[in-house]
Design an enzyme around this catalytic site. Structure first.
Site, PDB file in Angstrom:
ATOM      1  N   GLY A  46      30.077  42.877  32.944  1.00 14.35           N
ATOM      2  CA  GLY A  46      29.731  41.473  32.770  1.00 14.35           C
ATOM      3  C   GLY A  46      29.338  40.859  34.103  1.00 14.35           C
ATOM      4  O   GLY A  46      29.792  41.318  35.161  1.00 14.35           O
ATOM      5  N   GLN A  51      27.826  34.332  40.148  1.00 13.87           N
ATOM      6  CA  GLN A  51      28.080  35.455  41.065  1.00 13.87           C
ATOM      7  C   GLN A  51      26.843  35.869  41.860  1.00 13.87           C
ATOM      8  O   GLN A  51      26.961  36.572  42.860  1.00 13.87           O
ATOM      9  CB  GLN A  51      28.599  36.667  40.289  1.00 13.87           C
ATOM     10  N   CYS A  91      36.504  42.624  38.962  1.00 20.09           N
ATOM     11  CA  CYS A  91      35.363  41.725  39.067  1.00 20.09           C
ATOM     12  C   CYS A  91      34.433  42.247  40.160  1.00 20.09           C
ATOM     13  O   CYS A  91      34.902  42.649  41.221  1.00 20.09           O
ATOM     14  CB  CYS A  91      35.862  40.324  39.417  1.00 20.09           C
ATOM     15  N   LEU A  92      33.127  42.207  39.900  1.00 20.80           N
ATOM     16  CA  LEU A  92      32.162  42.680  40.898  1.00 20.80           C
ATOM     17  C   LEU A  92      32.221  41.836  42.172  1.00 20.80           C
ATOM     18  O   LEU A  92      31.816  42.291  43.231  1.00 20.80           O
ATOM     19  CB  LEU A  92      30.743  42.670  40.313  1.00 20.80           C
ATOM     20  N   HIS A 133      36.438  35.786  30.927  1.00 21.95           N
ATOM     21  CA  HIS A 133      36.312  36.021  32.375  1.00 21.95           C
ATOM     22  C   HIS A 133      34.987  35.430  32.900  1.00 21.95           C
ATOM     23  O   HIS A 133      34.967  34.755  33.928  1.00 21.95           O
ATOM     24  CB  HIS A 133      36.382  37.536  32.615  1.00 21.95           C
ATOM     25  N   GLU A 134      33.893  35.673  32.153  1.00 19.96           N
ATOM     26  CA  GLU A 134      32.576  35.199  32.614  1.00 19.96           C
ATOM     27  C   GLU A 134      32.456  33.681  32.493  1.00 19.96           C
ATOM     28  O   GLU A 134      31.865  33.035  33.364  1.00 19.96           O
ATOM     29  CB  GLU A 134      31.449  35.891  31.850  1.00 19.96           C
ATOM     30  N   HIS A 137      33.910  32.097  35.418  1.00 27.71           N
ATOM     31  CA  HIS A 137      33.012  32.082  36.575  1.00 27.71           C
ATOM     32  C   HIS A 137      32.118  30.837  36.556  1.00 27.71           C
ATOM     33  O   HIS A 137      31.885  30.215  37.596  1.00 27.71           O
ATOM     34  CB  HIS A 137      32.098  33.313  36.582  1.00 27.71           C
TER      35      HIS A 137
END
Ligand code: NI
Length: 167
Positions: A46, A51, A91-92, A133-134, A137
């Site tokens: 995701g 991000q 997370c990236l 989660h997204e 963000h």
């Protein structure tokens, strides 16, 4: 398509709140394509526009094994949630850090697709975790902010050290 640089925690730009997308046009479709490429390349399941330092309410997700089920969500909104689950998240933007976060077990989401068409989605398990989660963000929230202050401090110190080594 293009690979986009991913912001790393604790970059303050990760805490900006993303703006509502008034119209799904070619710019948004290009953003979705670039975000998908960046997510698959990373690799991740995701990615939120926040991000990649674009503060618009756009998310891409693919939790499928063979990476063939790209889901693009524009202006995603959770209509309903139920239950509780604990999942180990990563997370990236927070490379190498994984920890357990408690979230809703099921969510019902409304969003626009890449054509600007509204749709609703019922999700459970990993997909439900990923959606929550997204969307966090887009609100300027990184998953580590669900952890204790002590853990957050340790993660910040560790990432700062990594940044010094790789710089
Ligand atoms: Ni993330």
């Amino acid at each position: 398509m293009a690979l986009l640089p991913i912001l790393r925690y604790p970059d303050p730009r990760l805490h900006k709140k993303a703006a509502f997308v008034p119209r799904v046009d070619e710019t948004i479709r290009k953003l979705i394509a670039d975000m998908a490429e960046t997510m698959y390349e990373a690799p991740g399941i995701g990615l939120a526009a926040t991000q990649v330092d674009v503060h618009k309410r756009v998310v891409v997700i693919d939790v499928s094994e063979d990476k063939t089920k790209l889901l693009a969500l524009v202006n995603p909104e959770i209509l309903d949630r139920s239950g509780e689950q604990v999942c180990e998240e990563g997370c990236l933007s927070v490379p190498g850090v994984y920890d357990k976060v408690t979230r809703s077990e099921r969510v019902r989401v409304r969003a626009l697709d890449a054509q600007g068409e509204p749709f609703e989605l019922e999700a459970g398990g990993l997909l439900a975790v990923c959606i929550q989660h997204e969307i966090d963000h887009l609100e300027g929230k990184v998953f580590v902010e669900h952890l204790s202050r002590l853990k957050q401090g340790r993660i910040k110190a560790r990432l700062a050290k990594q940044a010094r080594i790789t710089a």
